[in-house]
Design an enzyme around this catalytic site. Structure first.
Site, mmCIF file in Angstrom:
data_model
loop_
_atom_site.group_PDB
_atom_site.id
_atom_site.type_symbol
_atom_site.label_atom_id
_atom_site.label_comp_id
_atom_site.label_asym_id
_atom_site.label_seq_id
_atom_site.Cartn_x
_atom_site.Cartn_y
_atom_site.Cartn_z
ATOM 1 N N TYR A 122 -6.953 6.750 0.100
ATOM 2 C CA TYR A 122 -5.739 6.711 0.919
ATOM 3 C C TYR A 122 -6.009 7.181 2.349
ATOM 4 O O TYR A 122 -5.093 7.368 3.135
ATOM 5 C CB TYR A 122 -4.694 7.605 0.233
ATOM 6 C CG TYR A 122 -3.248 7.275 0.528
ATOM 7 C CD1 TYR A 122 -2.537 6.385 -0.280
ATOM 8 C CD2 TYR A 122 -2.576 7.862 1.596
ATOM 9 C CE1 TYR A 122 -1.205 6.104 -0.029
ATOM 10 C CE2 TYR A 122 -1.244 7.576 1.855
ATOM 11 C CZ TYR A 122 -0.569 6.701 1.046
ATOM 12 O OH TYR A 122 0.751 6.422 1.290
ATOM 13 N N ASN B 60 10.263 1.336 7.663
ATOM 14 C CA ASN B 60 9.824 1.522 6.273
ATOM 15 C C ASN B 60 8.642 0.628 5.900
ATOM 16 O O ASN B 60 7.830 1.003 5.062
ATOM 17 C CB ASN B 60 11.030 1.217 5.351
ATOM 18 C CG ASN B 60 10.618 1.010 3.915
ATOM 19 O OD1 ASN B 60 10.415 1.965 3.172
ATOM 20 N ND2 ASN B 60 10.461 -0.246 3.499
ATOM 21 N N LYS C 149 -0.051 7.715 8.517
ATOM 22 C CA LYS C 149 1.202 8.432 8.206
ATOM 23 C C LYS C 149 1.260 9.764 8.982
ATOM 24 O O LYS C 149 2.330 10.173 9.438
ATOM 25 C CB LYS C 149 1.328 8.672 6.705
ATOM 26 C CG LYS C 149 1.479 7.397 5.869
ATOM 27 C CD LYS C 149 2.737 6.638 6.215
ATOM 28 C CE LYS C 149 3.043 5.529 5.213
ATOM 29 N NZ LYS C 149 4.182 4.707 5.624
ATOM 30 N N ASN D 79 6.736 -10.949 11.091
ATOM 31 C CA ASN D 79 5.488 -10.219 10.892
ATOM 32 C C ASN D 79 5.429 -9.149 11.984
ATOM 33 O O ASN D 79 5.301 -9.466 13.171
ATOM 34 C CB ASN D 79 4.302 -11.181 11.006
ATOM 35 C CG ASN D 79 2.997 -10.458 10.725
ATOM 36 O OD1 ASN D 79 2.967 -9.222 10.590
ATOM 37 N ND2 ASN D 79 1.919 -11.214 10.629
HETATM 38 N N1 LIG Z 1 5.482 3.501 -3.194
HETATM 39 C C1 LIG Z 1 5.244 4.806 -3.059
HETATM 40 O O1 LIG Z 1 4.872 5.520 -4.010
HETATM 41 C C2 LIG Z 1 5.462 5.464 -1.714
HETATM 42 C C3 LIG Z 1 5.369 6.838 -1.624
HETATM 43 C C4 LIG Z 1 5.595 7.464 -0.402
HETATM 44 C C5 LIG Z 1 5.902 6.707 0.715
HETATM 45 N N2 LIG Z 1 5.954 5.354 0.607
HETATM 46 C C6 LIG Z 1 6.269 4.590 1.820
HETATM 47 O O2 LIG Z 1 7.524 3.954 1.641
HETATM 48 C C7 LIG Z 1 7.538 2.708 2.335
HETATM 49 C C8 LIG Z 1 7.870 1.581 1.378
HETATM 50 O O3 LIG Z 1 6.963 1.598 0.312
HETATM 51 P P1 LIG Z 1 7.068 0.558 -0.896
HETATM 52 O O4 LIG Z 1 6.075 0.980 -1.918
HETATM 53 O O5 LIG Z 1 8.486 0.368 -1.276
HETATM 54 O O6 LIG Z 1 6.533 -0.780 -0.153
HETATM 55 P P2 LIG Z 1 6.201 -2.254 -0.684
HETATM 56 O O7 LIG Z 1 6.834 -2.531 -2.012
HETATM 57 O O8 LIG Z 1 4.732 -2.426 -0.576
HETATM 58 O O9 LIG Z 1 6.954 -3.128 0.409
HETATM 59 C C9 LIG Z 1 6.459 -3.152 1.696
HETATM 60 C C10 LIG Z 1 7.436 -3.875 2.586
HETATM 61 O O10 LIG Z 1 6.846 -3.966 3.875
HETATM 62 C C11 LIG Z 1 6.835 -5.321 4.290
HETATM 63 N N3 LIG Z 1 5.641 -5.577 5.086
HETATM 64 C C12 LIG Z 1 4.347 -5.382 4.748
HETATM 65 N N4 LIG Z 1 3.536 -5.783 5.759
HETATM 66 C C13 LIG Z 1 4.338 -6.223 6.752
HETATM 67 C C14 LIG Z 1 4.118 -6.787 8.039
HETATM 68 N N5 LIG Z 1 2.904 -7.006 8.539
HETATM 69 N N6 LIG Z 1 5.195 -7.152 8.768
HETATM 70 C C15 LIG Z 1 6.432 -6.958 8.285
HETATM 71 N N7 LIG Z 1 6.711 -6.440 7.091
HETATM 72 C C16 LIG Z 1 5.674 -6.088 6.325
HETATM 73 C C17 LIG Z 1 6.843 -6.136 3.008
HETATM 74 O O11 LIG Z 1 7.372 -7.429 3.257
HETATM 75 P P3 LIG Z 1 7.220 -8.594 2.120
HETATM 76 O O12 LIG Z 1 8.127 -8.179 0.985
HETATM 77 O O13 LIG Z 1 7.670 -9.840 2.787
HETATM 78 O O14 LIG Z 1 5.780 -8.588 1.720
HETATM 79 C C18 LIG Z 1 7.735 -5.281 2.125
HETATM 80 O O15 LIG Z 1 9.101 -5.571 2.358
HETATM 81 C C19 LIG Z 1 6.170 2.597 2.996
HETATM 82 O O16 LIG Z 1 6.230 3.106 4.305
HETATM 83 C C20 LIG Z 1 5.298 3.478 2.116
HETATM 84 O O17 LIG Z 1 4.147 3.938 2.796
HETATM 85 C C21 LIG Z 1 5.752 4.714 -0.576
#
Ligand SMILES: NC(=O)c1ccc[n+]([C@@H]2O[C@H](COP(=O)([O-])OP(=O)(O)OC[C@H]3O[C@@H](n4cnc5c(N)ncnc54)[C@H](OP(=O)(O)O)[C@@H]3O)[C@@H](O)[C@H]2O)c1
Length: 255
Positions: free
Chosen positions: A156, A97, A163, A70
């Protein structure tokens, strides 16, 4: 075979939040390009997902390690980097990430929501970098941000502010950790095939695809390839930048 194949051989990479979504794609892309990859996740329930990513990496011959931590817990973060040191003796690439948000209008955010957003998205990155740097004689840090850093997105506001702060930190770290460590950010548009995009109605996603000059929404692999490029020696002279990967979505003034 492409020129960049295996250009990350002998590098050790840690990708936070690589059990799923964009982090998973980044872990697999760095692995395809030769890096040993540490797959990180937070919850017991995502252990199997993280193990599946590690298994894919092993199948292509990469060394890998799955670590549960965590990132808001300093003890967990310290243990994670000790495990990296014990297993690999060094770190070459850190991709920050992992993220977590509370999606609400600003006035509906309570103190605990702000704390959560700052802790996971900002404090955790600062902590990870602090522990990573002693393991990196040279190397690359890539922070993953989003268009919320520069644009208004409904509900957001808190994550967008975090960010924006990460992009500011990216510039400061890029100077303070130079010349040995390069620091950049990849700022993603709305990325399809993620837990976030699953919350978005399909008609909205179709509209986003129509408004995107590239003709489709961004996919996790698109982000991963830019991260891998920034990790490569070809990006030596790129420092402190936030590279927008949105297919051109934010270029237009009017739809
Ligand atoms: N999705 C989009 O459209 C988008 C667009 C632009 C940028 N982003 C950025 O890209 C990145 C990844 O996005 P995503 O949508 O792929 O994310 P996601 O599916 O929500 O996955 C988030 C990841 O972060 C981990 N996590 C969350 N809280 C945590 C904590 N307290 N300690 C450790 N790990 C933690 C989760 O672990 P668990 O799997 O164990 O829960 C998971 O592996 C983020 O920085 C997001 O802001 C996303």
């Amino acid at each position: 075979m492409l020129g960049h194949a295996m250009d990350l051989q002998n590098r050790v990479a840690l990708v936070t939040g690589s059990s799923r979504g964009i982090g998973r794609a980044i872990a697999l892309e760095l692995g395809r390009r030769g890096a040993s990859v540490i797959v990180h996740h937070r919850r017991n329930s995502t252990r199997a997902l993280a193990e599946a990513v590690a298994q894919e990496l092993r199948q292509i011959g990469r060394h890998t390690l799955v670590i549960k931590a965590n990132l808001v817990d300093p003890h967990d973060v310290a243990q994670m980097f000790s495990a990296v040191q014990n297993a690999f003796g060094k770190l070459d690439i850190l991709v920050n990430n992992a993220a977590s948000a509370v999606f609400r209008p600003l006035l509906q955010l309570e103190e605990k929501h702000w704390e959560h957003v700052w802790d996971v998205n900002l404090r955790a990155i600062v902590l990870c970098i602090k522990h990573a740097v002693p393991l990196m004689s040279t190397g690359v840090i890539v922070n993953i941000t989003s268009l919320g850093s520069i644009k208004y997105l409904p509900n957001y506001g808190a994550l967008g502010a975090a960010k924006a702060a990460i992009e500011s930190l990216t510039r400061s770290y890029a100077v303070e950790l130079a010349p040995a460590i390069r620091v950049n950010a990849v700022c993603g548009g709305l990325v399809d095939e993620t837990s976030f995009s699953e919350l978005i109605p399909s008609e909205v996603k179709e509209r986003v695809a129509q408004l995107t000059p590239a003709g489709r929404m961004v996919k996790p692999g698109d982000i991963a390839k830019v991260v891998a490029f920034l990790c490569s020696d070809d990006a030596e002279m790129i420092r402190g930048q936030s590279i927008i990967v949105d297919g051109g979505l934010t270029l237009g003034l009017l739809p």
